[in-house]
Structures are given as structure tokens and as C-alpha cells.
Write a protein that holds these residues in place. Structure first.
Motif, PDB file in Angstrom:
ATOM      1  N   VAL A 208      26.258  39.271  -1.438  1.00 65.20           N
ATOM      2  CA  VAL A 208      25.491  38.368  -0.900  1.00 65.20           C
ATOM      3  C   VAL A 208      27.266  37.812   0.916  1.00 65.20           C
ATOM      4  CG1 VAL A 208      24.244  36.680   0.006  1.00 65.20           C
ATOM      5  CG2 VAL A 208      23.483  38.362  -1.515  1.00 65.20           C
ATOM      6  N   GLN A 209      28.106  37.263  -0.046  1.00 66.38           N
ATOM      7  CA  GLN A 209      29.090  35.896   0.820  1.00 66.38           C
ATOM      8  C   GLN A 209      29.583  36.657   1.324  1.00 66.38           C
ATOM      9  OE1 GLN A 209      31.475  34.316  -1.700  1.00 66.38           O
ATOM     10  NE2 GLN A 209      31.830  32.717  -0.169  1.00 66.38           N
ATOM     11  N   ARG A 210      30.298  37.910   1.010  1.00 67.90           N
ATOM     12  CA  ARG A 210      30.795  38.970   1.691  1.00 67.90           C
ATOM     13  C   ARG A 210      30.109  39.729   2.425  1.00 67.90           C
ATOM     14  NH1 ARG A 210      32.922  40.733  -3.660  1.00 67.90           N
ATOM     15  NH2 ARG A 210      31.298  42.898  -3.111  1.00 67.90           N
ATOM     16  N   ARG A 211      28.753  40.122   2.267  1.00 69.27           N
ATOM     17  CA  ARG A 211      28.702  40.991   3.268  1.00 69.27           C
ATOM     18  C   ARG A 211      27.861  40.333   4.702  1.00 69.27           C
ATOM     19  NH1 ARG A 211      26.876  45.675   1.424  1.00 69.27           N
ATOM     20  NH2 ARG A 211      28.863  46.554  -0.202  1.00 69.27           N
ATOM     21  N   LEU A 222      24.064  32.936   5.733  1.00 74.28           N
ATOM     22  CA  LEU A 222      23.344  33.115   4.263  1.00 74.28           C
ATOM     23  C   LEU A 222      24.587  32.973   3.365  1.00 74.28           C
ATOM     24  CD1 LEU A 222      21.030  33.210   2.344  1.00 74.28           C
ATOM     25  CD2 LEU A 222      21.191  35.829   3.597  1.00 74.28           C
ATOM     26  N   GLY A 223      25.588  34.100   4.490  1.00 70.09           N
ATOM     27  CA  GLY A 223      26.847  34.400   3.291  1.00 70.09           C
ATOM     28  C   GLY A 223      27.703  32.881   2.600  1.00 70.09           C
ATOM     29  N   ALA A 320      40.155  45.818  -5.917  1.00 72.56           N
ATOM     30  CA  ALA A 320      40.878  46.361  -5.153  1.00 72.56           C
ATOM     31  C   ALA A 320      40.513  46.834  -4.068  1.00 72.56           C
ATOM     32  CB  ALA A 320      41.012  47.320  -6.129  1.00 72.56           C
ATOM     33  N   GLY A 321      38.968  46.785  -3.890  1.00 72.72           N
ATOM     34  CA  GLY A 321      37.775  47.778  -2.424  1.00 72.72           C
ATOM     35  C   GLY A 321      37.791  48.345  -2.339  1.00 72.72           C
TER      36      GLY A 321
END
Length: 403
Positions: A208-211, A222-223, A320-321
Motif C-alpha cells: 500500500v505504501q509503494r502503490r 494513505l501510503g 529485485a522488482g
């Protein structure tokens, strides 16, 4: 949800109570036989008969009292020692030659049982007081301190104090061991909960933080909040909770620790094919290589190993992505099962794992290594910057079912 209760009980004290019970019965019989075979030398045998009758009734009626520490109360100990002292002081009335000849007293060696009860119940201090009272009674009965009287009194005094001291040391050791087992059980439970939280809640909060950061606007706020909650939860998991002491609830049973284990899975001892559990992990960017025959493991071991593989794949996706490719290799050997997870990501910089542990990020330590350690296996991580990361998970077959 099934619950299993495991009780670890430790007591060196309880065997001593059982031995004391047998000792009292045997020495009661011995005192009666001494009177029967030497009754011709007693001037007042009716006094001896009356006392020995009381002694026998008291010994047999109070056997439950000396079977454990809870029943052996202070009032009982006082009455028991009083009967022994009365028997010693009555001896000159029954045997007029008792003061001139070193013969046995009416209770004979039964008296030592009363003193030993003090030692087991209260330790060396109680034993010293009881044996001192017996020493005074013996000196009064003899009329003068003879060498044999001094020898017998000293023997009872030293033996009772030594036993009392040993009992005190044993009790302290039991409490220490019980506390150590409790701490170990609490640590394992905390690690289990930390693994589950890391594999579910923390992963969701991190996503959630990344998105949210990528989307911006209200999603970014929110993130940010999700990131704060992730940090707080990681701190809580790393610190753990303080558990109350579970040392002995009943002194008569010795120290023990009660551990309640919760099993979220149905009770099923049938072996599980590891390939079936790892098959859903395969996809466009995850290649699964497996043997042609089933790789059977006990259900707890198979589930934990599959979860550890999932944690390793989560690390690949996070670090790693999304475009990184991963390979899973299952090797089934006679003595162990080896699962290798390899990726083509950038690798892990030197010292990054130690830094992550300090930040409360314990995915490798708990979700992977912790699980394998509980199974009796090992987890080895090899990473070269720019050349990807490889995680090798080994589970010995002989220990795979022990949790």
C-alpha cells in the motif's frame, strides 16, 4: 482450531517424600521388633506397649500427610516431632538401665523420620531446629552426654541439615529451569506470530505504501499512513510482549511449565507432496523445476517449507522488482529435501541483512531462517551484487516432523 497442552514437570522433591513414607513404615516395624525381642529387660512393659500402639496408629494414619509437601503442614510436623520426643523421654521409665547402658530408645530410628520431614519441608534451617530438639531430648534421657549419644545426635544433625540444603538448592534449580523453558516457549511463539505477521500484514502495508506513493494525491497520504503503521508494527513484533511467570502452581508437584500450542490446521499425519504446495507459486516469472516422483514430507514440515519459499519469492518481488525472474528447484534426497530459490535481480549489498535486522525488517531472519531452524534444517543465502540472490533451504528427513 485444535489446542494441545504440553506440561513439563520437574521435581526432585517428590521422590524424597515417597522415600520418607517408606522409611517411616519400616522404622515403625523396627521399633516394634526391638521391643518384642527385648521385652524381658523392660521393668514397665505396659508403658512401652501403650506408646508403641500410639506410634503405630499415628504412623499409619498420617501416611498421606508425608506423601507431599502440601499435606505436611507445620501443625503436623510439630505433633510428629512431639511424639518422637515423648518416646525418647519415656524410655528411662520403661527401662531402668537405659541411662547406664547405651540401648535404643522407644521410637529408636523412627525419630530420624520426623527430623527428615522438617528438612524436606523447610530446608536446612528447619532441620537444624528439629535435630537440636532431638539432641536435647537424648541427652536428658541418658542423664549425661556419652560418646555414643553424641555420635548418634551428630549423625542425625549433619544428615538432616545436608538433606535440607540439597532440597533448597533443588527447588531453586527447578524454578530457574521452569523460567528458562517458559522463556523459550514464549520466544518460539513470538517468532511464529512474527513470521505470520510478516507474511501477511506487513507485506500488505508495504505494498500500500509503494502503490500510494506512486499514485500520488490522496493515495500518497494513505501510503504514508500505511508506512507509519508498518514501522510501528515491525517495532512491536521485534520487541515482543512480556509474559507472566508460569512457575509451579502447586508446591507439592514441583515446578512446571504449561505451554498451550494452537494448531490452525486439521490433525492429519498423512505425508504431503511438497510439489503440490509449491505448484501455485509457478508463473510467468517463476519457473518451478521438480522431480518426477512425489516429494513427501510430514504436513507441518511441508507447510513451513512452502511458506519459507513464499517468503523468499516475496523478497524477490520486493527487492529485485516486478520484472525479476525467479527459479525454484526441488531436490529429493534420501536423507534430506533441498529447495533452492534463485533470482536474476541486483543482489543484496554486503551488510544489508544486518542493517535490515536493526531496522526491524526480519523477513529473512524469521520467515525463512526461523522456520527452517524450527524444522531442524538450515537456510543459506548467497548473494553477489549484480548477479542475483540464491536461497538454499535444507530439511533433514529425520527431523522434518519435529516441531
Amino acid at each position: 482450531m485444535a489446542k494441545r497442552e504440553r506440561v513439563v514437570r520437574m521435581s526432585v522433591e517428590q521422590p524424597l517424600w515417597r522415600a520418607l513414607t517408606g522409611y517411616r513404615v519400616l522404622t515403625m516395624v523396627y521399633a516394634v521388633l526391638l521391643f518384642v525381642f527385648g521385652r524381658e529387660r523392660y521393668e514397665r512393659p505396659w508403658i512401652a506397649v501403650g506408646y508403641l500402639a500410639v506410634l503405630c496408629c499415628w504412623t499409619l494414619a498420617t501416611l498421606p500427610k508425608v506423601s507431599n509437601a502440601a499435606g505436611c503442614t507445620k501443625r503436623f510436623l510439630g505433633a510428629d516431632l512431639a511424639i518422637a520426643l515423648v518416646g525418647i523421654l519415656l524410655t528411662p521409665l520403661v527401662d531402668a538401665q537405659a541411662q547406664s547402658v547405651d540401648g535404643p530408645t522407644l521410637p529408636s530410628i523412627w525419630t530420624a523420620g520426623s527430623v527428615l520431614a522438617y528438612a524436606i519441608k523447610g530446608g536446612w534451617r528447619w532441620a537444624g531446629v528439629a535435630s537440636s530438639l532431638v539432641a536435647v531430648a537424648n541427652i536428658v534421657e541418658r542423664g549425661h552426654p556419652s560418646r555414643d549419644t553424641f555420635h548418634n545426635v551428630l549423625l542425625v544433625w549433619v544428615a538432616s541439615i545436608a538433606i535440607g540444603y540439597v532440597v533448597e538448592v533443588a527447588r531453586a534449580s527447578e524454578r530457574t529451569l521452569a523460567r528458562a523453558l517458559e522463556i523459550e516457549a514464549a520466544t518460539r511463539e513470538r517468532e511464529r506470530l512474527a513470521r505470520d505477521i510478516h507474511d501477511s500484514v506487513l507485506q500488505v502495508l508495504a505494498m500500500v505504501q509503494r502503490r500510494g506513493t506512486a499514485l500520488g494525491g490522496e493515495a500518497a497520504e494513505l501510503g504514508r499512513m500505511a508506512g507509519e503503521q508498518e514501522i510501528a508494527l515491525r517495532t512491536l513484533v521485534a520487541g515482543g510482549l512480556t509474559r507472566p511467570s508460569l512457575v509451579s502452581e502447586d508446591e507439592s508437584e514441583g515446578a512446571f511449565v504449561r505451554v498451550v500450542e494452537v494448531d490452525d490446521e486439521p490433525d492429519d499425519d498423512a505425508p504431503v507432496d511438497l510439489r503440490v504446495l509449491l505448484a501455485p507459486r509457478a508463473g510467468a516469472r517463476v519457473t518451478l523445476s521438480e522431480p518426477g516422483a512425489p516429494v513427501l514430507l510430514p504436513p507441518p514440515a511441508a507447510r513451513e517449507l512452502a511458506t519459507a519459499v513464499g517468503a523468499a519469492l516475496d523478497n524477490v518481488r520486493v527487492h529485485a522488482g516486478e520484472d525479476a525472474h525467479a527459479w525454484i528447484l526441488i531436490e529429493d534426497w534420501p536423507d534430506e529435501v533441498i529447495v533452492t530459490v534463485r533470482d536474476d535481480g541486483p543482489g543484496i549489498p554486503e551488510g544489508r541483512l544486518a542493517e535490515a535486522w536493526g531496522e526491524g525488517r526480519m523477513g529473512v531472519a524469521l520467515s525463512i531462517r526461523g522456520r527452517l531452524r524450527d524444522l531442524g534444517g538450515t537456510a543459506e543465502l548467497v548473494s553477489v551484487p549484480g548477479q542475483g540472490t540464491e536461497v538454499e533451504l535444507k530439511v533433514p528427513r529425520g527431523k522434518a516432523g519435529e516441531k
